[in-house]
Design an enzyme around this catalytic site. Structure first.
Site, PDB file in Angstrom:
ATOM      1  CD  GLU A 158      17.529 -86.023  -5.814  1.00  0.00           C
ATOM      2  OE1 GLU A 158      16.466 -85.946  -5.149  1.00  0.00           O
ATOM      3  OE2 GLU A 158      18.194 -85.020  -6.109  1.00  0.00           O
TER       4      GLU A 158
HETATM    5  N1  COA Z   1      17.163 -85.083 -17.303  1.00  0.00           N
HETATM    6  C1  COA Z   1      17.146 -85.232 -18.650  1.00  0.00           C
HETATM    7  N2  COA Z   1      16.124 -84.832 -19.425  1.00  0.00           N
HETATM    8  C2  COA Z   1      15.078 -84.267 -18.801  1.00  0.00           C
HETATM    9  C3  COA Z   1      15.035 -84.096 -17.423  1.00  0.00           C
HETATM   10  C4  COA Z   1      16.142 -84.525 -16.659  1.00  0.00           C
HETATM   11  N3  COA Z   1      16.205 -84.357 -15.330  1.00  0.00           N
HETATM   12  N4  COA Z   1      13.865 -83.516 -17.105  1.00  0.00           N
HETATM   13  C5  COA Z   1      13.204 -83.343 -18.257  1.00  0.00           C
HETATM   14  N5  COA Z   1      13.924 -83.809 -19.297  1.00  0.00           N
HETATM   15  C6  COA Z   1      13.567 -83.818 -20.705  1.00  0.00           C
HETATM   16  C7  COA Z   1      12.483 -84.845 -21.008  1.00  0.00           C
HETATM   17  O1  COA Z   1      13.048 -86.121 -21.188  1.00  0.00           O
HETATM   18  C8  COA Z   1      11.880 -84.259 -22.265  1.00  0.00           C
HETATM   19  O2  COA Z   1      12.716 -84.593 -23.357  1.00  0.00           O
HETATM   20  P1  COA Z   1      12.037 -84.940 -24.805  1.00  0.00           P
HETATM   21  O3  COA Z   1      11.393 -83.649 -25.240  1.00  0.00           O
HETATM   22  O4  COA Z   1      13.205 -85.335 -25.645  1.00  0.00           O
HETATM   23  O5  COA Z   1      11.025 -86.041 -24.559  1.00  0.00           O
HETATM   24  C9  COA Z   1      12.004 -82.759 -22.061  1.00  0.00           C
HETATM   25  O6  COA Z   1      12.996 -82.572 -21.047  1.00  0.00           O
HETATM   26  C10 COA Z   1      10.728 -82.122 -21.553  1.00  0.00           C
HETATM   27  O7  COA Z   1      10.303 -82.870 -20.441  1.00  0.00           O
HETATM   28  P2  COA Z   1       8.760 -83.271 -20.216  1.00  0.00           P
HETATM   29  O8  COA Z   1       8.706 -84.283 -19.137  1.00  0.00           O
HETATM   30  O9  COA Z   1       8.145 -83.614 -21.520  1.00  0.00           O
HETATM   31  O10 COA Z   1       8.205 -81.826 -19.771  1.00  0.00           O
HETATM   32  P3  COA Z   1       7.078 -81.478 -18.717  1.00  0.00           P
HETATM   33  O11 COA Z   1       6.993 -79.993 -18.720  1.00  0.00           O
HETATM   34  O12 COA Z   1       5.848 -82.264 -19.000  1.00  0.00           O
HETATM   35  O13 COA Z   1       7.629 -81.981 -17.286  1.00  0.00           O
HETATM   36  C11 COA Z   1       9.257 -82.178 -15.497  1.00  0.00           C
HETATM   37  C12 COA Z   1       8.748 -81.365 -16.721  1.00  0.00           C
HETATM   38  C13 COA Z   1      10.480 -81.441 -14.988  1.00  0.00           C
HETATM   39  C14 COA Z   1       8.167 -82.245 -14.429  1.00  0.00           C
HETATM   40  C15 COA Z   1       9.574 -83.645 -15.942  1.00  0.00           C
HETATM   41  O14 COA Z   1      10.380 -83.601 -17.124  1.00  0.00           O
HETATM   42  C16 COA Z   1      10.344 -84.435 -14.897  1.00  0.00           C
HETATM   43  O15 COA Z   1       9.741 -84.962 -13.986  1.00  0.00           O
HETATM   44  N6  COA Z   1      11.691 -84.511 -15.035  1.00  0.00           N
HETATM   45  C17 COA Z   1      12.526 -85.290 -14.128  1.00  0.00           C
HETATM   46  C18 COA Z   1      12.804 -84.475 -12.888  1.00  0.00           C
HETATM   47  C19 COA Z   1      13.608 -85.252 -11.883  1.00  0.00           C
HETATM   48  O16 COA Z   1      13.176 -86.261 -11.348  1.00  0.00           O
HETATM   49  N7  COA Z   1      14.798 -84.737 -11.568  1.00  0.00           N
HETATM   50  C20 COA Z   1      15.680 -85.340 -10.623  1.00  0.00           C
HETATM   51  C21 COA Z   1      16.963 -85.681 -11.279  1.00  0.00           C
HETATM   52  S1  COA Z   1      18.095 -86.395 -10.124  1.00  0.00           S
END
Ligand code: COA
Length: 282
Positions: A158
Site C-alpha cells: 500500500e
Molecule cells: N486494481 C485494479 N486493477 C488491477 C489491479 C488492482 N489492484 N491489479 C492488477 N490490475 C489490472 C491491471 O491494471 C491490468 O489491467 P489491463 O489488462 O487493463 O492493463 C490487469 O489487471 C492485469 O495486470 P498486469 O499488471 O498486466 O498483470 P501481471 O500478471 O503482469 O501483474 C500484479 C500482476 C498483481 C503483480 C500487478 O498487476 C500489480 O502489481 N497489481 C497491483 C497490486 C497492488 O499493489 N495491490 C495493492 C492494492 S491496495
C-alpha cells in the site's frame, strides 16, 4: 459470539445469498463438494482485485457459509493467474471522490468483509498462487489456514501507492506480530511464499504441483475432527489469546467442562473407547 446487530446483518446477507442462485454471483464462483464449500474469486482479468461488488458478495458468501448446515470447511481460492491483487485501484479512486461519509461507509464494508472471513463459524482454508498483494495478503491473514506456492508473491504494498494497509492491519498483526509487520508495512516490499511461511503468514509453502494436495490434506484433517469442536477451537483462540495464564483458568476450565458434556464429545469418547469411527466421519 456475534453481537445481535452483527447477527441480523449476517442473516440478512445470507438470506440475500440464498435468494439468488449460486451462479448469479458476478465476481465469485461458489460451489459445494459435499461438506466443502469452494469460494473462488472470479475477476481474473484484474487479478481478482476486489471492488464494491466483491466486498458485498464475499461478505454474503461467508455469512451464508456460517448458517449452511452442509458446509463444514470453506476453501478460498482465486481463478486465473493470481489469488488476488488486493483492492481494485480504480474502485479505490472512485471511493476517494465520494463525499466523506460515503467514502467511510465503503471502507467500513471492506473491513467487515475481512471480519466475516475471520469470524466465519466454519474453518477457512486459503489456496494461494501467483500474487497475494495488499488486500490479497490481508485475505491470507484473515483465514484460518493458508497454503501457497513457494514462488508466489505477497506484500503490504500500500505505501507504494501512497496509502497504508489500514483495514487489514489487525488481521496481519495478529498473524505475524508487530515486529515483522513494521518492515513490511513501512517498506511495502514484496516477499515470496517461503518467507510467508517463515513469518507465520501461511502454514506451508510448497511447489506448485503440490499445492492442491496440501490444501486437500488440511481439509481432510478438518473433516476428521468434530464440527462443533473445530468451531469451538476457533472461539477458544479468540477468547484465550489475550489472557494471562491466571485469568485464563476460569475461562478454560469452564470451557472444557461444558464441552466434554456435549453430545459431540460424548460421541468422540465413545467412538475412541469402542474402537470405531465417530459419527461425523461416517
Ligand atoms: N486494481 C485494479 N486493477 C488491477 C489491479 C488492482 N489492484 N491489479 C492488477 N490490475 C489490472 C491491471 O491494471 C491490468 O489491467 P489491463 O489488462 O487493463 O492493463 C490487469 O489487471 C492485469 O495486470 P498486469 O499488471 O498486466 O498483470 P501481471 O500478471 O503482469 O501483474 C500484479 C500482476 C498483481 C503483480 C500487478 O498487476 C500489480 O502489481 N497489481 C497491483 C497490486 C497492488 O499493489 N495491490 C495493492 C492494492 S491496495
Amino acid at each position: 459470539m456475534l453481537a445481535a446487530a452483527d447477527k441480523s446483518v449476517a442473516i440478512r446477507s445470507a438470506a440475500r445469498f440464498h435468494a439468488r442462485t449460486m451462479s448469479s454471483y458476478q465476481t465469485l464462483e461458489v460451489t459445494s463438494d459435499g461438506p466443502i464449500l469452494h469460494v473462488r474469486l472470479n475477476r481474473p482479468d484484474v487479478r481478482n482485485a476486489f471492488n464494491g461488488t466483491v466486498v458485498e458478495e464475499l461478505s454474503a458468501a461467508f455469512a451464508a457459509a456460517d448458517i449452511d448446515p452442509k458446509a463444514r470447511v470453506v476453501v478460498l481460492a482465486g481463478n486465473g493467474k493470481s489469488f488476488s491483487a488486493g483492492a481494485d485501484l480504480a474502485w479505490m479512486q472512485e471511493q476517494a471522490d465520494l463525499p466523506p461519509e460515503k467514502n467511510e461507509r465503503g471502507a467500513d464494508r471492506m473491513a467487515r468483509m475481512f471480519l466475516a472471513i475471520a469470524r466465519c463459524k466454519k474453518p477457512v482454508v486459503a489456496r494461494i498462487h501467483g500474487h497475494a498483494l495488499g488486500g490479497g495478503t490481508g485475505l491470507t491473514a484473515a483465514v484460518d489456514l493458508a497454503f501457497c506456492t513457494e514462488d508466489c508473491l505477497f506484500g503490504l504494498t500500500e505505501v507504494k501507492l501512497g496509502i497504508v494497509p489500514a483495514v487489514i492491519s489487525p488481521f496481519v498483526l495478529q498473524k505475524i506480530g508487530v515486529g515483522r509487520a513494521r518492515t513490511l508495512f513501512l517498506t511495502g516490499e514484496r516477499f515470496d511464499g517461503r518467507e510467508a511461511q517463515r513469518i507465520g503468514l501461511v502454514q506451508r509453502a510448497v511447489p506448485e504441483a503440490e499445492l492442491d494436495a496440501a490444501v486437500q490434506k488440511a481439509v481432510a484433517e478438518l473433516l476428521s475432527a468434530g464440527p462443533a469442536a473445530v468451531a469451538s477451537a476457533k472461539e477458544l483462540i479468540r477468547a484465550v489469546g489475550h489472557l494471562s495464564l491466571e485469568d485464563a483458568i476460569p475461562v478454560t476450565s469452564k470451557w472444557i467442562a461444558g464441552l466434554r458434556a456435549t453430545p459431540e464429545a460424548r460421541e468422540g469418547f465413545a467412538a475412541f473407547l469402542g474402537k470405531r469411527k465417530p459419527n461425523w466421519m461416517a
